[in-house]
Design an enzyme around this catalytic site. Structure first.
Site, PDB file in Angstrom:
ATOM      1  N   HIS A   1     -12.208  -3.739  16.508  1.00 16.81           N
ATOM      2  CA  HIS A   1     -12.232  -2.294  16.307  1.00 16.81           C
ATOM      3  C   HIS A   1     -12.328  -1.618  17.665  1.00 16.81           C
ATOM      4  O   HIS A   1     -13.077  -2.063  18.544  1.00 16.81           O
ATOM      5  CB  HIS A   1     -13.423  -1.901  15.426  1.00 16.81           C
ATOM      6  CG  HIS A   1     -13.384  -0.484  14.951  1.00 16.81           C
ATOM      7  ND1 HIS A   1     -13.770   0.576  15.744  1.00 16.81           N
ATOM      8  CD2 HIS A   1     -12.983   0.056  13.770  1.00 16.81           C
ATOM      9  CE1 HIS A   1     -13.634   1.705  15.068  1.00 16.81           C
ATOM     10  NE2 HIS A   1     -13.155   1.421  13.868  1.00 16.81           N
TER      11      HIS A   1
ATOM     12  N   GLU B   1       0.832  -1.193   0.000  1.00 13.34           N
ATOM     13  CA  GLU B   1       0.000   0.000   0.000  1.00 13.34           C
ATOM     14  C   GLU B   1       0.871   1.250   0.000  1.00 13.34           C
ATOM     15  O   GLU B   1       1.919   1.288   0.638  1.00 13.34           O
ATOM     16  CB  GLU B   1      -0.884  -0.026   1.254  1.00 13.34           C
ATOM     17  CG  GLU B   1      -1.811   1.155   1.423  1.00 13.34           C
ATOM     18  CD  GLU B   1      -2.670   0.992   2.652  1.00 13.34           C
ATOM     19  OE1 GLU B   1      -3.439   0.002   2.709  1.00 13.34           O
ATOM     20  OE2 GLU B   1      -2.564   1.820   3.579  1.00 13.34           O
TER      21      GLU B   1
ATOM     22  N   HIS C   1      -8.646   3.429  -2.055  1.00  7.11           N
ATOM     23  CA  HIS C   1      -9.471   3.423  -0.852  1.00  7.11           C
ATOM     24  C   HIS C   1     -10.590   4.448  -0.997  1.00  7.11           C
ATOM     25  O   HIS C   1     -10.374   5.551  -1.503  1.00  7.11           O
ATOM     26  CB  HIS C   1      -8.627   3.755   0.372  1.00  7.11           C
ATOM     27  CG  HIS C   1      -7.602   2.716   0.689  1.00  7.11           C
ATOM     28  ND1 HIS C   1      -6.878   2.723   1.858  1.00  7.11           N
ATOM     29  CD2 HIS C   1      -7.184   1.625   0.000  1.00  7.11           C
ATOM     30  CE1 HIS C   1      -6.060   1.683   1.876  1.00  7.11           C
ATOM     31  NE2 HIS C   1      -6.216   1.013   0.751  1.00  7.11           N
TER      32      HIS C   1
ATOM     33  N   LYS D   1     -21.405  -7.004   6.316  1.00  9.54           N
ATOM     34  CA  LYS D   1     -20.758  -6.413   5.143  1.00  9.54           C
ATOM     35  C   LYS D   1     -20.559  -7.445   4.042  1.00  9.54           C
ATOM     36  O   LYS D   1     -20.749  -7.143   2.856  1.00  9.54           O
ATOM     37  CB  LYS D   1     -19.420  -5.794   5.544  1.00  9.54           C
ATOM     38  CG  LYS D   1     -19.534  -4.566   6.430  1.00  9.54           C
ATOM     39  CD  LYS D   1     -18.170  -4.076   6.886  1.00  9.54           C
ATOM     40  CE  LYS D   1     -18.287  -2.913   7.851  1.00  9.54           C
ATOM     41  NZ  LYS D   1     -16.976  -2.470   8.362  1.00  9.54           N
TER      42      LYS D   1
ATOM     43  N   TYR E   1     -10.409  -6.360  11.896  1.00 11.17           N
ATOM     44  CA  TYR E   1      -9.611  -5.978  13.066  1.00 11.17           C
ATOM     45  C   TYR E   1      -9.363  -7.187  13.958  1.00 11.17           C
ATOM     46  O   TYR E   1     -10.214  -7.540  14.779  1.00 11.17           O
ATOM     47  CB  TYR E   1     -10.324  -4.861  13.844  1.00 11.17           C
ATOM     48  CG  TYR E   1     -10.521  -3.612  13.019  1.00 11.17           C
ATOM     49  CD1 TYR E   1      -9.557  -2.610  13.011  1.00 11.17           C
ATOM     50  CD2 TYR E   1     -11.641  -3.463  12.202  1.00 11.17           C
ATOM     51  CE1 TYR E   1      -9.709  -1.475  12.231  1.00 11.17           C
ATOM     52  CE2 TYR E   1     -11.806  -2.331  11.411  1.00 11.17           C
ATOM     53  CZ  TYR E   1     -10.836  -1.338  11.429  1.00 11.17           C
ATOM     54  OH  TYR E   1     -10.991  -0.222  10.644  1.00 11.17           O
TER      55      TYR E   1
ATOM     56  N   THR F   1      -3.892   4.713  -0.742  1.00 10.51           N
ATOM     57  CA  THR F   1      -4.777   5.233   0.294  1.00 10.51           C
ATOM     58  C   THR F   1      -5.435   6.531  -0.149  1.00 10.51           C
ATOM     59  O   THR F   1      -4.999   7.201  -1.083  1.00 10.51           O
ATOM     60  CB  THR F   1      -4.019   5.498   1.610  1.00 10.51           C
ATOM     61  OG1 THR F   1      -3.079   6.550   1.394  1.00 10.51           O
ATOM     62  CG2 THR F   1      -3.283   4.265   2.087  1.00 10.51           C
TER      63      THR F   1
ATOM     64  N   ASP G   1     -10.649   7.771   9.510  1.00 15.55           N
ATOM     65  CA  ASP G   1     -10.346   8.243  10.862  1.00 15.55           C
ATOM     66  C   ASP G   1     -10.992   9.588  11.140  1.00 15.55           C
ATOM     67  O   ASP G   1     -11.453  10.280  10.234  1.00 15.55           O
ATOM     68  CB  ASP G   1      -8.824   8.372  11.029  1.00 15.55           C
ATOM     69  CG  ASP G   1      -8.108   7.049  10.841  1.00 15.55           C
ATOM     70  OD1 ASP G   1      -8.663   6.010  11.253  1.00 15.55           O
ATOM     71  OD2 ASP G   1      -7.003   7.049  10.269  1.00 15.55           O
TER      72      ASP G   1
ATOM     73  N   ARG H   1     -14.481   3.474   6.765  1.00 17.93           N
ATOM     74  CA  ARG H   1     -15.088   4.666   7.361  1.00 17.93           C
ATOM     75  C   ARG H   1     -14.091   5.810   7.368  1.00 17.93           C
ATOM     76  O   ARG H   1     -14.420   6.947   7.068  1.00 17.93           O
ATOM     77  CB  ARG H   1     -15.561   4.382   8.794  1.00 17.93           C
ATOM     78  CG  ARG H   1     -16.371   5.543   9.372  1.00 17.93           C
ATOM     79  CD  ARG H   1     -16.582   5.425  10.861  1.00 17.93           C
ATOM     80  NE  ARG H   1     -15.339   5.628  11.601  1.00 17.93           N
ATOM     81  CZ  ARG H   1     -15.268   5.653  12.928  1.00 17.93           C
ATOM     82  NH1 ARG H   1     -16.363   5.467  13.646  1.00 17.93           N
ATOM     83  NH2 ARG H   1     -14.111   5.841  13.530  1.00 17.93           N
TER      84      ARG H   1
ATOM     85  N   ALA I   1     -19.154   2.592   7.437  1.00 14.03           N
ATOM     86  CA  ALA I   1     -18.630   1.902   6.259  1.00 14.03           C
ATOM     87  C   ALA I   1     -19.716   1.083   5.569  1.00 14.03           C
ATOM     88  O   ALA I   1     -19.693   0.923   4.342  1.00 14.03           O
ATOM     89  CB  ALA I   1     -17.455   1.008   6.656  1.00 14.03           C
TER      90      ALA I   1
END
Length: 324
Positions: A190, A25, A101, A206, A186, A56, A133, A131, A151
């Site tokens: 999360h 990335e 992203h 999702k 996560y 990103t 930050d 979503r 999200a």
């Protein structure tokens, strides 16, 4: 395969026939800098044949401009624009798929729809939905006016376009897009979720809505990734789960990574870093830890090793040389 030849992430994984792939990335350059920095970060890593590269997207922050009168004006300012153009440039230069992203924070629904239309026209058919930050200075995530709160809402917008449903078009001959949608996972839950059970519930939602792959937050304890994968499978989440990886390269990251990303650093790793005499030693410890972690991930059957490079190829190249 996509209509213009780009492959979907699950297709890349399926075509690997069980072999672990390599991807990474990048972050867009600061406004005013050249795209050459992106190429400099990619060139050393192309020998490892990444099937795709993520780019990103960063939301806007506020800056304060002082006027001659002394008054301060609060301005919205995006420091790193250009995600879509960078993705197109990478595809053109390297003939490799890209994954931009998409964020809730900092973008209205109309801006998101327009971005998706541009991606469709360019033949970019993989996206990672997040979503995002909170802005610097905000204590928690604040939705953008006329933007998405979660999200799942952003995911639904992409799914709607795949079904030919646009925000304002009510005629029946709208074109359907063909996006393959990824979402975040996560392994240590999360930070806003009360527990992992709740995380699994929303992650399954999702996938049922249309997400086709998962990319995890970084972690340094492979046991947590294994538990996360096994937990996903036990909850009926069967899409590919790609581990996100980043080696520790400085002692200050013991604090900053934990604080920023809400992750644990294993005691063995933190002890080894505290025992280092120099920052160079810290970097060596971090790279060696990640090499061993990657070898375990390959043995476990991780579909892809996905590196958060921050556009710095050096540590990732060292790790890839040791495992691929």
């Amino acid at each position: 395969m996509g209509v213009r030849g780009q492959m979907k992430i699950p297709e890349h994984i399926a075509n690997a026939n069980g072999k672990t792939l390599f991807s990474f990335e990048l972050i867009p350059p600061l406004k005013g800098q050249s795209i050459q920095g992106i190429y400099n970060a990619i060139d050393p890593l192309m020998e490892f044949k990444p099937p795709f590269i993520d780019v990103t997207t960063l939301r806007e922050d506020f800056i304060y401009k002082q006027h001659p009168s002394g008054l301060l004006e609060k301005l919205s300012y995006r420091k790193r624009p250009g995600t879509i153009a960078i993705c197109a440039a990478i595809m053109n230069r390297y003939k490799v798929d890209t994954v931009p992203h998409l964020l809730c924070g900092g973008f209205t629904k109309d801006e998101t729809e327009n971005a998706l239309i541009e991606l469709e026209f360019l033949g970019i058919e993989n996206v990672l939905v997040l979503r995002g930050d909170a802005r610097l200075g905000d204590s928690s995530f604040v939705p953008t006016p006329n933007g998405h709160c979660y999200a799942t809402d952003l995911l639904q917008q992409v799914v709607n376009l795949n079904n030919g449903i646009y925000l304002h078009e009510d005629h029946g001959n709208t074109a359907k897009t063909n996006f393959c949608i990824g979402v975040a996972g996560y392994p240590e839950k999360h930070f806003e979720a009360p527990n992992l059970k709740t995380d699994f519930k929303y992650l399954k939602q999702k996938v049922e809505m249309g997400a086709q792959f998962i990319v995890t937050q970084m972690f340094f304890d492979i046991g947590k990734y294994k538990e996360f994968v096994n937990g996903c499978r036990a909850n009926g989440i069967n899409v590919p789960i790609i581990p996100g990886l980043k080696p520790i390269t400085s002692s200050k990251q013991l604090v900053t990574l934990s604080k920023t990303f809400h992750i644990d650093i294993p005691e063995d790793l933190s002890d080894a870093i505290h025992a280092c005499a120099t920052e160079k030693d810290v970097k060596e410890v971090g790279i060696e830890w990640m090499i061993n972690q990657c070898k375990e991930l390959i043995a476990f059957g991780a579909p892809v090793l996905h590196f958060y490079t921050m556009s710095n190829a050096g540590p990732t190249k060292r790790i890839a040389e040791a495992i691929f």
